[in-house]
Design a protein around this motif. Structure first.
Motif, PDB file in Angstrom:
ATOM      1  N   ASP A  25     -18.531 -30.539   6.644  1.00 48.84           N
ATOM      2  CA  ASP A  25     -17.554 -29.927   5.754  1.00 48.84           C
ATOM      3  C   ASP A  25     -16.290 -30.777   5.807  1.00 48.84           C
ATOM      4  O   ASP A  25     -16.212 -31.752   6.555  1.00 48.84           O
ATOM      5  N   GLU A  26     -15.300 -30.416   5.025  1.00 53.34           N
ATOM      6  CA  GLU A  26     -13.970 -31.021   5.080  1.00 53.34           C
ATOM      7  C   GLU A  26     -13.097 -30.097   5.916  1.00 53.34           C
ATOM      8  O   GLU A  26     -12.586 -29.107   5.414  1.00 53.34           O
ATOM      9  N   GLY A  62     -12.869 -25.132   7.221  1.00 52.42           N
ATOM     10  CA  GLY A  62     -13.435 -25.974   6.177  1.00 52.42           C
ATOM     11  C   GLY A  62     -13.545 -25.213   4.873  1.00 52.42           C
ATOM     12  O   GLY A  62     -13.067 -24.083   4.754  1.00 52.42           O
ATOM     13  N   ASN A  63     -14.179 -25.822   3.895  1.00 54.49           N
ATOM     14  CA  ASN A  63     -14.387 -25.168   2.607  1.00 54.49           C
ATOM     15  C   ASN A  63     -15.524 -24.154   2.656  1.00 54.49           C
ATOM     16  O   ASN A  63     -15.498 -23.152   1.953  1.00 54.49           O
ATOM     17  N   MET A  64     -16.537 -24.436   3.501  1.00 49.46           N
ATOM     18  CA  MET A  64     -17.703 -23.555   3.591  1.00 49.46           C
ATOM     19  C   MET A  64     -17.901 -22.971   4.984  1.00 49.46           C
ATOM     20  O   MET A  64     -18.583 -21.969   5.138  1.00 49.46           O
ATOM     21  N   GLY A 100     -17.858 -34.212   6.829  1.00 49.34           N
ATOM     22  CA  GLY A 100     -18.950 -34.509   7.745  1.00 49.34           C
ATOM     23  C   GLY A 100     -18.801 -33.741   9.036  1.00 49.34           C
ATOM     24  O   GLY A 100     -18.242 -32.650   9.068  1.00 49.34           O
ATOM     25  N   ILE A 101     -19.299 -34.334  10.102  1.00 43.08           N
ATOM     26  CA  ILE A 101     -19.231 -33.751  11.439  1.00 43.08           C
ATOM     27  C   ILE A 101     -17.934 -34.245  12.085  1.00 43.08           C
ATOM     28  O   ILE A 101     -17.770 -35.447  12.284  1.00 43.08           O
ATOM     29  N   PRO A 102     -17.006 -33.339  12.441  1.00 43.46           N
ATOM     30  CA  PRO A 102     -15.689 -33.786  12.905  1.00 43.46           C
ATOM     31  C   PRO A 102     -15.563 -34.014  14.410  1.00 43.46           C
ATOM     32  O   PRO A 102     -14.493 -34.376  14.880  1.00 43.46           O
ATOM     33  N   GLN A 123     -19.002 -20.662  11.851  1.00 44.14           N
ATOM     34  CA  GLN A 123     -18.918 -19.439  11.058  1.00 44.14           C
ATOM     35  C   GLN A 123     -18.998 -19.810   9.587  1.00 44.14           C
ATOM     36  O   GLN A 123     -18.176 -20.588   9.101  1.00 44.14           O
ATOM     37  N   GLU A 124     -19.967 -19.246   8.893  1.00 49.48           N
ATOM     38  CA  GLU A 124     -20.084 -19.492   7.456  1.00 49.48           C
ATOM     39  C   GLU A 124     -19.077 -18.610   6.726  1.00 49.48           C
ATOM     40  O   GLU A 124     -18.897 -17.451   7.065  1.00 49.48           O
ATOM     41  N   LEU A 125     -18.400 -19.166   5.732  1.00 47.29           N
ATOM     42  CA  LEU A 125     -17.411 -18.400   4.961  1.00 47.29           C
ATOM     43  C   LEU A 125     -18.071 -17.626   3.835  1.00 47.29           C
ATOM     44  O   LEU A 125     -19.087 -17.955   3.345  1.00 47.29           O
TER      45      LEU A 125
END
Length: 131
Positions: free
Chosen positions: A16-17, A36-38, A78-80, A129-131
């Motif tokens: 994600d970003e 992130g966004n998602m 990506g993976i941060p 956690q999924e948004l």
């Protein structure tokens, strides 16, 4: 030897970003929250040995030279989280402890606006956690 940055747990962390929204350092350890966004990531280190937080503008050399970071920094999606090998920060901690402490790992959390470096002898707990 040049630092080498390797994605940490790429099969378990959703790309994600991400942005850093919180860093909490207290007697319970260190907590880093990314939004992130998602997905949101909650990263917890029980007893870190050292923590360094920098604005990305103060780490231009790292962004430009770190092996393994170049693809991610194209769009910061990506993976941060990375394990850093041959780390200057790791070497600094070893040097400051006059070589007494060496059994730890350098983890780096990288976003568009921040780099959080954590030296820890135990791996982090990571919750997605999924948004």
């Amino acid at each position: 030897m040049k630092e080498q940055w390797i994605e940490y747990k790429p099969d378990e962390i959703s790309a994600d970003e991400y942005e850093v929204v919180k860093v909490l350092y207290d007697c319970n350890g260190t907590l880093v929250e990314l939004e992130g966004n998602m997905y949101n990531l909650i990263i917890r280190f029980d007893y870190p040995d050292a923590v360094r937080i920098c604005d990305e503008g103060k780490r231009i050399k790292t962004y430009n030279e770190a092996e393994g970071l170049q693809e991610y920094r194209k769009n910061f999606n990506g993976i941060p989280i990375y394990k850093v090998y041959h780390s200057e920060f790791y070497n600094w901690v070893v040097d400051e402890s006059v070589g007494i402490y060496t059994d730890f790992v350098h983890y780096a959390i990288v976003t568009l606006n921040d780099i959080v470096d954590i030296i820890s002898s135990s791996p982090p707990e990571i919750h997605v956690q999924e948004l």
